[in-house]
Design a protein around this motif. Structure first.
Motif, short mmCIF file in Angstrom:
data_model
loop_
_atom_site.label_atom_id
_atom_site.label_comp_id
_atom_site.label_asym_id
_atom_site.label_seq_id
_atom_site.Cartn_x
_atom_site.Cartn_y
_atom_site.Cartn_z
N VAL A 175 -21.98 38.59 50.88
CA VAL A 175 -23.06 39.58 50.95
C VAL A 175 -24.42 38.88 51.00
CG1 VAL A 175 -24.22 41.47 49.75
CG2 VAL A 175 -21.74 41.34 49.75
N VAL A 176 -24.62 37.91 50.12
CA VAL A 176 -25.91 37.21 50.05
C VAL A 176 -26.19 36.48 51.36
CG1 VAL A 176 -27.17 35.38 48.87
CG2 VAL A 176 -25.80 37.00 47.55
N LEU A 177 -25.17 35.83 51.91
CA LEU A 177 -25.36 35.12 53.18
C LEU A 177 -25.68 36.09 54.32
CD1 LEU A 177 -22.49 32.49 52.91
CD2 LEU A 177 -24.94 32.01 52.93
N GLY A 178 -25.05 37.28 54.30
CA GLY A 178 -25.36 38.28 55.32
C GLY A 178 -26.80 38.73 55.25
N ILE A 179 -27.29 38.96 54.03
CA ILE A 179 -28.70 39.35 53.86
C ILE A 179 -29.62 38.23 54.32
CG2 ILE A 179 -30.45 39.96 52.15
CD1 ILE A 179 -28.22 41.24 50.48
N ALA A 180 -29.28 37.00 53.94
CA ALA A 180 -30.11 35.86 54.34
C ALA A 180 -30.15 35.70 55.85
CB ALA A 180 -29.58 34.59 53.67
N ALA A 181 -29.00 35.84 56.50
CA ALA A 181 -28.94 35.68 57.95
C ALA A 181 -29.80 36.72 58.67
CB ALA A 181 -27.49 35.78 58.44
N HIS A 211 -5.00 36.40 50.12
CA HIS A 211 -5.96 35.57 50.85
C HIS A 211 -6.49 36.31 52.08
CE1 HIS A 211 -5.40 32.22 48.23
NE2 HIS A 211 -4.15 31.99 48.59
N THR A 212 -5.60 37.00 52.77
CA THR A 212 -6.02 37.76 53.95
C THR A 212 -7.00 38.86 53.57
OG1 THR A 212 -3.87 37.36 55.00
CG2 THR A 212 -5.21 39.14 55.91
N GLN A 213 -6.68 39.56 52.48
CA GLN A 213 -7.57 40.63 52.02
C GLN A 213 -8.95 40.10 51.65
OE1 GLN A 213 -7.44 41.25 48.03
NE2 GLN A 213 -9.34 42.36 48.29
N GLU A 214 -9.00 38.95 51.00
CA GLU A 214 -10.29 38.36 50.62
C GLU A 214 -11.09 37.97 51.86
OE1 GLU A 214 -9.34 35.17 48.03
OE2 GLU A 214 -9.06 36.44 46.26
N LEU A 215 -10.42 37.40 52.87
CA LEU A 215 -11.13 37.01 54.09
C LEU A 215 -11.67 38.23 54.84
CD1 LEU A 215 -8.71 34.21 55.40
CD2 LEU A 215 -10.96 33.90 54.33
N LEU A 216 -10.84 39.28 54.92
CA LEU A 216 -11.27 40.49 55.62
C LEU A 216 -12.44 41.15 54.90
CD1 LEU A 216 -7.80 42.03 56.53
CD2 LEU A 216 -9.45 41.05 58.12
N LEU A 217 -12.36 41.26 53.57
CA LEU A 217 -13.45 41.87 52.83
C LEU A 217 -14.70 41.00 52.88
CD1 LEU A 217 -11.74 43.39 49.65
CD2 LEU A 217 -12.49 44.55 51.73
N ALA A 218 -14.54 39.69 52.90
CA ALA A 218 -15.71 38.81 53.02
C ALA A 218 -16.40 39.02 54.36
CB ALA A 218 -15.29 37.35 52.86
N ALA A 219 -15.62 39.14 55.43
CA ALA A 219 -16.20 39.41 56.75
C ALA A 219 -16.92 40.76 56.76
CB ALA A 219 -15.12 39.37 57.83
N ALA A 220 -16.29 41.77 56.14
CA ALA A 220 -16.90 43.10 56.10
C ALA A 220 -18.19 43.09 55.29
CB ALA A 220 -15.91 44.09 55.48
N LEU A 221 -18.20 42.37 54.18
CA LEU A 221 -19.40 42.32 53.34
C LEU A 221 -20.51 41.50 53.98
CD1 LEU A 221 -17.83 42.04 49.79
CD2 LEU A 221 -18.78 44.03 50.93
N PHE A 222 -20.15 40.49 54.75
CA PHE A 222 -21.18 39.76 55.51
C PHE A 222 -21.82 40.71 56.51
CE2 PHE A 222 -22.75 37.28 59.06
CZ PHE A 222 -23.46 36.27 58.44
N GLY A 223 -20.97 41.52 57.19
CA GLY A 223 -21.51 42.48 58.15
C GLY A 223 -22.41 43.50 57.48
N LEU A 224 -22.00 44.02 56.31
CA LEU A 224 -22.83 44.98 55.60
C LEU A 224 -24.12 44.33 55.09
CD1 LEU A 224 -20.14 46.93 53.54
CD2 LEU A 224 -21.43 47.76 55.49
N GLY A 225 -24.00 43.11 54.60
CA GLY A 225 -25.20 42.40 54.13
C GLY A 225 -26.21 42.18 55.24
N SER A 226 -25.71 41.94 56.45
CA SER A 226 -26.62 41.70 57.58
C SER A 226 -27.37 42.95 57.99
CB SER A 226 -25.83 41.17 58.78
OG SER A 226 -25.01 42.18 59.35
N ALA A 227 -26.95 44.12 57.50
CA ALA A 227 -27.65 45.37 57.81
C ALA A 227 -28.73 45.71 56.78
CB ALA A 227 -26.65 46.52 57.89
N VAL A 228 -28.83 44.91 55.71
CA VAL A 228 -29.86 45.15 54.71
C VAL A 228 -31.22 44.80 55.29
CG1 VAL A 228 -30.78 44.42 52.47
CG2 VAL A 228 -28.32 44.75 52.76
N HIS A 229 -32.19 45.72 55.14
CA HIS A 229 -33.56 45.49 55.58
C HIS A 229 -34.43 45.43 54.34
CE1 HIS A 229 -37.40 46.76 57.76
NE2 HIS A 229 -37.07 45.58 58.25
#
Length: 359
Positions: free
Chosen positions: A62-68, A307-325
């Motif tokens: 999430v933090v990396l998505g916001i930063a990006a 492990h698969t679930q963690e990777l999928l949720l991490a990708a989803a949270l990166f995507g959600l974090g990147s939408a933070v303004h």
């Protein structure tokens, strides 16, 4: 010469036989650049977790998505060519991750904690959800933010927010802001709650149950409870998964509310698309719980699924974090922060009282 002329003529004639019609280049799927960005974000989040194990991978994502989304050079790509794929990750990959989350939950383990603990968890979830939703509306937060934040605090953090947003059709910015707030408070819990372990007079098992009942995300629960040893960690995860089990009935209740609201607002016109009473991914979640409860799933399969679930949720949270303004978040920052702090106090206090009463 004849051979050369023939080759030139063949090249100039397209597949349809029209002279000069060259075969168009194959288009890159619109979602591919964003999905590649999400994959890179997951890799970085994993690296952060590997270097600093106390930081859960999902929190780092999430933090990396916001930063990006606020880094010059990356910002334009995140909002441009990457938006479609990042939105896809935040929705579709989130659904698959929630389905696999069901494999962590066995009804036998949950019931083994005893009915007193089950009642305690239900009371904590109800108090946190109702109190947060009421206060968020009183504070005048925009859109679905009160509902989403209440869901995240009371159930299982970002995963619950993603599940409810699917049936409400919430604005992406509301979802991203809610995820950011819940993730921030859950991350603070990793540092704050262990400091309160002994001052509050809790033994290791009680501390584990308090953490499981009061911390939002599964990864944050693990990071917090492991400071008190394996017994505390076991109880924390079981209590937390009991809260996760509340995800399905909550999503179904929200879907029924949305259907009723849209039907009431229709007033003679088409009510539009109605959400399913029980969304397909929630049925998948329940199916995975049933499969896990059989006790027949090999340990290796469970490890791969986790492990698969963690990777999928991490990708989803990166995507959600990147939408933070962040500028938009700052404009409502005081009210959002007040709601987050108040909800945190409610769930921590209710959980503490519940643990003392049931042990």
């Amino acid at each position: 010469m004849a051979l050369i002329s023939s080759r030139v003529r063949d090249h100039a004639v397209g597949d349809g036989g029209t002279p000069g019609a060259l075969k168009p280049p194959r288009k890159i799927p619109a979602s591919l650049p964003g999905l590649a960005m999400a994959a890179a974000g997951v890799a970085l989040a994993w690296a952060v977790h590997w270097l600093v194990p106390a930081v859960p991978m999902l929190t780092a994502a999430v933090v990396l998505g916001i930063a990006a989304a606020h880094t010059p050079g990356l910002r334009a790509r995140i909002r441009g060519t990457g938006r479609a794929g990042l939105t896809l990750a935040g929705k579709r990959l989130m659904r698959i991750g929630i389905v696999l989350l069901g494999l962590k939950l066995s009804l036998h383990d949950v019931l083994g904690l005893g009915w007193a603990t089950v009642v305690m968890v239900l009371a904590v979830v109800a108090a946190t959800f109702g109190g947060t939703l009421w206060l968020g509306r009183k504070l005048g937060l925009r859109g679905d933010q009160p509902l989403l934040i209440a869901t995240g605090y009371s159930i299982c953090g970002a995963s619950a927010i993603g599940a409810v947003s699917e049936v409400t059709g919430s604005d992406e910015e509301d979802v991203a802001t809610s995820v950011a707030l819940v993730t921030l408070c859950g991350t603070l819990a990793i540092a704050v709650l262990p400091l309160l372990h002994h001052p509050l007079g809790l033994d290791d098992a009680q501390f584990g149950r308090w953490v499981g009942a009061g911390v939002h995300d599964v990864g944050q629960v693990v990071a917090t409870a492991q400071t008190a040893g394996p017994d505390a960690l076991t109880d924390a995860v079981l209590v937390k998964l009991m809260r996760v089990a509340m995800l399905a009935p909550l999503v179904a209740a929200v879907a029924m509310s949305v259907r009723a609201r849209r039907a009431a607002a229709a007033t003679g016109k088409s009510p539009g698309k109605r959400p399913a009473l029980v969304p397909l991914f929630v049925l998948g979640f329940l199916a995975m719980v049933a499969v896990r409860s059989t006790g027949q799933v090999p340990g290796g399969v469970l490890d791969v699924a986790q492990h698969t679930q963690e990777l999928l949720l991490a990708a989803a949270l990166f995507g959600l974090g990147s939408a933070v303004h962040l500028p938009s978040l700052v404009r409502t920052g005081g009210r959002v922060a007040a709601l987050g702090l108040s909800s945190w106090v409610v769930i921590a206090g209710a959980s503490y009282v519940g643990v003392l009463l049931t042990t």
